[in-house]
Write an enzyme that holds these catalytic residues in place. Structure first.
Site, PDB file in Angstrom:
ATOM      1  N   SER A   7      41.188  46.578  39.858  1.00 55.30           N
ATOM      2  CA  SER A   7      40.029  45.823  39.385  1.00 55.30           C
ATOM      3  C   SER A   7      39.559  46.401  38.056  1.00 55.30           C
ATOM      4  CB  SER A   7      38.898  45.899  40.406  1.00 55.30           C
ATOM      5  OG  SER A   7      37.716  45.399  39.818  1.00 55.30           O
ATOM      6  N   HIS A  30      42.920  42.339  38.770  1.00 56.72           N
ATOM      7  CA  HIS A  30      41.766  41.700  39.416  1.00 56.72           C
ATOM      8  C   HIS A  30      40.598  41.679  38.427  1.00 56.72           C
ATOM      9  CE1 HIS A  30      39.371  40.626  43.008  1.00 56.72           C
ATOM     10  NE2 HIS A  30      38.422  41.400  42.501  1.00 56.72           N
ATOM     11  N   ASP A  32      36.727  40.579  37.860  1.00 56.31           N
ATOM     12  CA  ASP A  32      35.479  40.229  38.547  1.00 56.31           C
ATOM     13  C   ASP A  32      34.525  39.527  37.587  1.00 56.31           C
ATOM     14  OD1 ASP A  32      35.773  41.392  41.246  1.00 56.31           O
ATOM     15  OD2 ASP A  32      36.008  43.258  40.121  1.00 56.31           O
ATOM     16  N   MET A  34      30.944  37.937  37.204  1.00 55.36           N
ATOM     17  CA  MET A  34      29.619  37.952  37.852  1.00 55.36           C
ATOM     18  C   MET A  34      28.600  37.318  36.914  1.00 55.36           C
ATOM     19  SD  MET A  34      29.539  41.783  39.406  1.00 55.36           S
ATOM     20  CE  MET A  34      31.000  42.573  40.100  1.00 55.36           C
ATOM     21  N   HIS A  63      38.192  36.780  40.433  1.00 53.11           N
ATOM     22  CA  HIS A  63      37.260  36.791  41.565  1.00 53.11           C
ATOM     23  C   HIS A  63      35.899  36.342  41.037  1.00 53.11           C
ATOM     24  CE1 HIS A  63      34.984  39.452  44.746  1.00 53.11           C
ATOM     25  NE2 HIS A  63      34.775  38.172  44.917  1.00 53.11           N
ATOM     26  N   MET A  65      32.296  35.661  41.288  1.00 55.65           N
ATOM     27  CA  MET A  65      31.053  35.904  42.044  1.00 55.65           C
ATOM     28  C   MET A  65      29.936  35.205  41.279  1.00 55.65           C
ATOM     29  SD  MET A  65      31.881  39.839  42.938  1.00 55.65           S
ATOM     30  CE  MET A  65      33.121  39.869  41.664  1.00 55.65           C
ATOM     31  N   MET A 134      35.609  40.414  51.771  1.00 61.41           N
ATOM     32  CA  MET A 134      34.903  41.490  51.056  1.00 61.41           C
ATOM     33  C   MET A 134      34.615  42.633  52.028  1.00 61.41           C
ATOM     34  SD  MET A 134      34.624  40.741  47.866  1.00 61.41           S
ATOM     35  CE  MET A 134      33.621  42.158  47.423  1.00 61.41           C
ATOM     36  N   GLY A 139      29.268  42.848  43.920  1.00 62.24           N
ATOM     37  CA  GLY A 139      28.348  43.122  42.813  1.00 62.24           C
ATOM     38  C   GLY A 139      28.660  44.392  42.042  1.00 62.24           C
ATOM     39  N   PHE A 140      29.184  45.385  42.726  1.00 66.53           N
ATOM     40  CA  PHE A 140      29.395  46.676  42.055  1.00 66.53           C
ATOM     41  C   PHE A 140      30.658  47.364  42.565  1.00 66.53           C
ATOM     42  CE2 PHE A 140      24.917  45.684  42.100  1.00 66.53           C
ATOM     43  CZ  PHE A 140      24.578  45.838  40.764  1.00 66.53           C
ATOM     44  N   GLY A 142      32.785  51.007  43.270  1.00 66.65           N
ATOM     45  CA  GLY A 142      32.461  52.356  43.718  1.00 66.65           C
ATOM     46  C   GLY A 142      31.601  52.448  44.972  1.00 66.65           C
ATOM     47  N   ASP A 172      38.753  43.689  49.322  1.00 68.54           N
ATOM     48  CA  ASP A 172      38.160  44.115  48.051  1.00 68.54           C
ATOM     49  C   ASP A 172      36.867  44.869  48.337  1.00 68.54           C
ATOM     50  OD1 ASP A 172      37.243  44.353  45.443  1.00 68.54           O
ATOM     51  OD2 ASP A 172      36.839  42.202  45.176  1.00 68.54           O
ATOM     52  N   GLY A 173      36.838  46.129  47.873  1.00 70.53           N
ATOM     53  CA  GLY A 173      35.632  46.936  48.009  1.00 70.53           C
ATOM     54  C   GLY A 173      35.896  48.206  48.795  1.00 70.53           C
ATOM     55  N   GLY A 174      35.842  49.333  48.088  1.00 71.11           N
ATOM     56  CA  GLY A 174      36.023  50.618  48.758  1.00 71.11           C
ATOM     57  C   GLY A 174      37.437  50.883  49.231  1.00 71.11           C
ATOM     58  N   GLY A 194      39.439  49.332  42.511  1.00 70.24           N
ATOM     59  CA  GLY A 194      38.847  49.588  41.203  1.00 70.24           C
ATOM     60  C   GLY A 194      38.779  51.067  40.920  1.00 70.24           C
ATOM     61  N   SER A 195      37.773  51.722  41.503  1.00 70.66           N
ATOM     62  CA  SER A 195      37.587  53.143  41.200  1.00 70.66           C
ATOM     63  C   SER A 195      38.771  53.992  41.654  1.00 70.66           C
ATOM     64  CB  SER A 195      36.282  53.639  41.821  1.00 70.66           C
ATOM     65  OG  SER A 195      36.112  53.151  43.118  1.00 70.66           O
TER      66      SER A 195
HETATM   67  C1  DX5 Z   1      32.840  44.295  43.752  1.00 66.22           C
HETATM   68  C2  DX5 Z   1      34.102  43.764  43.118  1.00 66.22           C
HETATM   69  C3  DX5 Z   1      35.273  44.665  43.280  1.00 66.22           C
HETATM   70  C4  DX5 Z   1      35.118  46.038  42.685  1.00 66.22           C
HETATM   71  C5  DX5 Z   1      35.795  46.974  43.633  1.00 66.22           C
HETATM   72  O1  DX5 Z   1      31.927  43.269  43.887  1.00 66.22           O
HETATM   73  O2  DX5 Z   1      34.443  42.516  43.668  1.00 66.22           O
HETATM   74  O3  DX5 Z   1      36.456  44.043  42.815  1.00 66.22           O
HETATM   75  O4  DX5 Z   1      35.669  46.183  41.416  1.00 66.22           O
HETATM   76  O5  DX5 Z   1      35.585  48.279  43.214  1.00 66.22           O
HETATM   77  P1  DX5 Z   1      35.964  49.524  44.141  1.00 66.22           P
HETATM   78  O6  DX5 Z   1      37.431  49.437  44.430  1.00 66.22           O
HETATM   79  O7  DX5 Z   1      35.596  50.684  43.304  1.00 66.22           O
HETATM   80  O8  DX5 Z   1      35.136  49.405  45.400  1.00 66.22           O
HETATM   81 ZN    ZN Z   2      36.437  41.729  43.164  1.00 72.15          ZN
END
Ligand code: DX5
Ligand code: ZN
Length: 227
Positions: A7, A30, A32, A34, A63, A65, A134, A139-140, A142, A172-174, A194-195
């Protein structure tokens, strides 16, 4: 076969082309989008996606949002996206939208926030190429992975098997080395990170390591053995 989609939310937005290059070998990038309405954060829009699509050979996994994806999603296909995910909570006419995305030449995908169940959307699945579950509130980057989403991943995988669909299941997420095996065992086969990728010293190596880990976990998973 497990796919890893880094991401770019965790990348340096001033150097997107280089950041795409840094994860060469990833299955998709990926992206995002928003709008500060559907989620409390603002990222990028159609012009940036157009430029990024020209700057990289890696296909783009959008993606969205955003509110009103019915209006905006087709423009992201025209901008060069290979896959467009809309949130079903925001879509006015999800079947019509999925058909439009496909007709314009991209893969159509539906995302569910953590509080949204899959069961009401069972009949929509044949219209889709992917479902995104999800594993954090969107939204964020990390945020901590929500283990409580694993049963929903499992139930979605069972629906895919029930109807014998050629449908990818994305999380997606964590998603990181500490959580990806649980996701794969539950039935996910496309992993957004992502992170865990851009926070690594060698992002391309992080992609390879996550893919290997997911494939090992999938090989031992009951859902994968059935096929
Ligand atoms: C969050 C995004 C994710 C985000 C995931 O709303 O949709 O794609 O980048 O980031 P990590 O992998 O760090 O949770
Ligand atoms: Zn995403």
């Amino acid at each position: 076969m497990a796919q890893i989609n880094p991401s770019i939310l965790s990348a340096d937005f001033a150097r997107l082309a280089e950041e795409a290059e840094a994860v060469r070998g990833a299955d998709w990038l990926h992206v995002d989008v928003m709008d500060n309405h559907f989620v409390p954060n603002l990222t990028l829009g159609v012009p940036v996606v157009e430029s990024l699509a020209r700057a990289t050979d890696t296909p783009l996994d959008l993606h969205l949002m955003i509110e009103d994806p019915d209006r905006w999603a087709p423009q992201y296909v025209e901008a060069g996206a290979g896959s467009v995910t809309f949130h079903v909570e925001a879509a006015a006419a999800p079947v019509r939208l999925a058909r439009e995305i496909r007709a314009k030449g991209a893969r159509a995908s539906m995302a569910l926030k953590p509080g949204t169940p899959i069961e009401p959307y069972e009949d929509l699945l044949p219209e889709l190429d992917m479902v995104l579950i999800m594993t954090v509130e969107p939204g964020f980057g990390g945020q901590a992975f929500l283990d409580i989403m694993l049963p929903k991943i499992r139930r979605t995988r069972e629906l895919i098997a029930k109807y014998d669909l050629d449908l990818w299941l994305q999380v997606d997420g964590g998603v990181a080395a500490s959580t990806i095996e649980r996701c794969a065992e539950a039935g996910a086969d496309v992993f957004v990170a992502g992170s865990a990728v851009y926070g690594a010293e060698d992002p391309a190596e992080a992609v390879r390591a996550l893919r290997a880990q997911a494939e090992r976990a999938t090989a031992g998973a009951s859902w994968a053995c059935r096929h």
